[in-house]
Design a protein around this motif. Structure first.
Motif, PDB file in Angstrom:
ATOM      1  N   PRO A 166      -5.545  -0.138  -7.965  1.00 48.13           N
ATOM      2  CA  PRO A 166      -6.715   0.281  -7.194  1.00 48.13           C
ATOM      3  C   PRO A 166      -6.364   1.435  -6.248  1.00 48.13           C
ATOM      4  O   PRO A 166      -5.311   1.417  -5.598  1.00 48.13           O
ATOM      5  CB  PRO A 166      -7.088  -0.977  -6.409  1.00 48.13           C
ATOM      6  CG  PRO A 166      -6.545  -2.106  -7.216  1.00 48.13           C
ATOM      7  CD  PRO A 166      -5.280  -1.583  -7.832  1.00 48.13           C
ATOM      8  N   ARG A 171      -2.235  -1.172  -3.762  1.00 55.53           N
ATOM      9  CA  ARG A 171      -3.218  -0.120  -3.508  1.00 55.53           C
ATOM     10  C   ARG A 171      -2.515   1.205  -3.304  1.00 55.53           C
ATOM     11  O   ARG A 171      -1.430   1.263  -2.706  1.00 55.53           O
ATOM     12  CB  ARG A 171      -4.058  -0.463  -2.272  1.00 55.53           C
ATOM     13  CG  ARG A 171      -4.921   0.679  -1.749  1.00 55.53           C
ATOM     14  CD  ARG A 171      -5.798   0.232  -0.606  1.00 55.53           C
ATOM     15  NE  ARG A 171      -6.769  -0.749  -1.079  1.00 55.53           N
ATOM     16  CZ  ARG A 171      -7.188  -1.799  -0.375  1.00 55.53           C
ATOM     17  NH1 ARG A 171      -6.690  -2.009   0.841  1.00 55.53           N
ATOM     18  NH2 ARG A 171      -8.068  -2.638  -0.875  1.00 55.53           N
ATOM     19  N   THR A 203       0.858  -1.196   0.000  1.00 50.62           N
ATOM     20  CA  THR A 203       0.000   0.000   0.000  1.00 50.62           C
ATOM     21  C   THR A 203       0.883   1.230   0.000  1.00 50.62           C
ATOM     22  O   THR A 203       1.819   1.331   0.811  1.00 50.62           O
ATOM     23  CB  THR A 203      -0.918   0.037   1.240  1.00 50.62           C
ATOM     24  OG1 THR A 203      -1.794  -1.100   1.199  1.00 50.62           O
ATOM     25  CG2 THR A 203      -1.749   1.310   1.265  1.00 50.62           C
ATOM     26  N   ASP A 208     -11.721   0.415  -5.212  1.00 46.92           N
ATOM     27  CA  ASP A 208     -11.199   1.436  -6.117  1.00 46.92           C
ATOM     28  C   ASP A 208     -12.253   2.538  -6.271  1.00 46.92           C
ATOM     29  O   ASP A 208     -13.051   2.525  -7.201  1.00 46.92           O
ATOM     30  CB  ASP A 208     -10.887   0.796  -7.475  1.00 46.92           C
ATOM     31  CG  ASP A 208     -10.151   1.740  -8.430  1.00 46.92           C
ATOM     32  OD1 ASP A 208      -9.365   2.575  -7.942  1.00 46.92           O
ATOM     33  OD2 ASP A 208     -10.361   1.625  -9.651  1.00 46.92           O
TER      34      ASP A 208
END
Length: 483
Positions: free
Chosen positions: A138, A104, A68, A201
């Protein structure tokens, strides 16, 4: 989970990193100037990569193995071409994240209405969110309005306007409806966003439990801060440009920061959904008054640094950081002096600990007496209390119209004023060593409450050289002569 934080030297990023570490994540930071992170207490617990999102330098290394990535880069000052730079940085970062296989990207943007012309500032933040959402990685885009916490530019503008202006003629934007949110709630949602279901998303609106006009926020802040209700007179003639100059004139917030903030207040900023709370099962939000109370607590609870450093690292996200700008954290006026002393430290300490009472204050006895008479006249304690023991002090002792708040034997005596004042005041007397010599250090601090507090400090400042200057000279001279 391995996470990357961009903008770790900024307001949100600097508070997010330790929370991610506490959540058990392996944290890496991307910084154009790594030295800006050098003094953070978490520096040794993170990897730091030098890089720049606009030219792509360092991104491959920073994003390698990242699950992330938090994108917290934004040109708040809004100089010429800032929107293009923001968009370029987002595109370069999104492309690099796709190549690195990042799972992400999480971005914190602004809460803006739909279907109306936006300010350049808000339009740029919205564009960055759209660029990230359009990429193959995303993205979770959180959109927040006014963030309540010491150091937040929006909160500091609210703080300074309220404290300094008992009567204000204001633009129409004081009637705009805003859904403020506490910084600790924003940070918690950012941390929890890393745990959302894979493939999430979309944008999420985030806000606190109350919708208030800006004028209502001013009045609620005044009530929490213990200052009188403000008189607000809206006028229709101030453009955002003139409003930002007005804010810059009456507050220390720079016009380059004030302008985008003011422009973003032209429209309501209210959430249209609360889906993130449902997904995370996290509906607990601080109300406005409690968020303000936490943001003010560092000074109101008299947490003045005991070691003569510029600031202490906070224990909560709402507290100010030493890396926040000079205009953040509210006003704390200081008068600092130091003098070398021809005496050993223990002899100087004996003079410091013996101050007040029959011994007096080593400067302008008539001025101190007059201040005591004035305090008595307005219902204060005056100088009549004296002190418990002529030579020894302990925490909690009264010393004339002061109270011993902190004492570190041989090093520091901090006194908190109990006289009637439009604010909070402290006097610190310290003993140290520099280059093999004894040094006396003295610091007066004043936290104003409302406009009266600012005017009080300005009024007494011309006399500080006489009162505090002579105090420092006479204490140093007394310690030397007692040898």
């Amino acid at each position: 989970m391995r996470v990357l934080v961009t903008g770790a030297s900024g307001y949100v990023g600097g508070r997010l990193v330790p929370l991610l570490l506490d959540a058990g994540h392996d944290v890496r930071c991307l910084a154009r100037t790594p030295d800006k992170l050098r003094d953070h207490p978490w520096r040794d617990r993170v990897d730091v990569v030098r890089g720049d999102v606009t030219d792509g330098s360092g991104l491959a290394e920073a994003l390698a193995g990242v699950d992330t990535a938090y994108y917290l880069v934004h040109a708040m000052g809004g100089g010429r071409g800032f929107a293009g730079q923001d968009a370029l940085g987002a595109r370069v970062f999104a492309c690099a994240a796709e190549k690195a296989g990042v799972g992400r990207v999480v971005y914190l943007g602004g809460l803006a209405p739909e279907g109306v012309p936006l300010s350049a500032h808000m339009a740029s933040r919205s564009e960055v969110g759209e660029i990230l959402l359009a990429s193959a990685v995303p993205a979770v885009v959180l959109r927040a309005a006014v963030i309540i916490g010491s150091g937040s530019a929006s909160f500091e503008m609210l703080r300074h306007l309220t404290e300094r202006l008992p009567v204000m003629t204001t633009p129409r934007w004081v009637r705009s409806r805003v859904q403020p949110i506490a910084v600790r709630d924003v940070l918690r949602l950012l941390v929890e966003s890393a745990e959302l279901p894979p493939g999430t998303d979309r944008t999420f609106d985030v806000g606190g439990p109350e919708v208030l006009t800006y004028a209502e926020m001013i009045q609620r802040f005044a009530a929490v801060a213990g200052i009188r209700r403000r008189w607000i007179i809206p006028v229709p003639v101030l453009s955002p440009g003139l409003s930002s100059l007005w804010v810059g004139l009456v507050t220390p917030v720079p016009p380059s920061i004030a302008r985008p903030l003011v422009e973003s207040l032209r429209h309501d900023a209210v959430t249209r959904e609360d889906d993130l709370s449902d997904l995370l099962d996290d509906h607990d939000r601080l109300r406005f008054d409690e968020a303000v109370r936490l943001a003010l607590r560092r000074v109101d609870q008299a947490r003045v640094d005991t070691r003569w450093s510029s600031a202490a690292w906070p224990t909560a996200p709402s507290d100010p950081l030493p890396t926040d700008p000079d205009w953040a954290g509210g006003s704390l006026y200081t008068d600092e002096r130091s003098r070398p002393v021809d005496a050993p430290p223990d002899r100087l300490w004996a003079v410091v600990e013996g101050i007040g009472g029959e011994q007096g204050w080593y400067s302008w006895p008539l001025a101190w007496a007059a201040r005591g008479w004035i305090d008595l006249a307005v219902g204060g304690v005056g100088l009549r209390r004296g002190r418990r023991d002529p030579r020894r002090l302990r925490a909690g002792d009264s010393v004339d119209f002061w109270r011993v708040e902190e004492i570190v034997p041989g090093e520091l005596l901090r006194l908190r004023a109990e006289m009637r004042l439009p604010g909070l005041a402290w006097l610190e007397l310290g003993v140290g060593r520099e280059d093999g010599r004894t040094v006396y250090r003295q610091r007066a601090l004043f936290r104003p409450r409302g406009l009266a507090g600012h005017l009080y400090w300005k009024a007494v400042t011309p006399f500080h050289g006489l009162v505090f200057g002579s105090m420092a000279r006479n204490i140093a001279r007394r310690a030397g002569h007692e040898g």
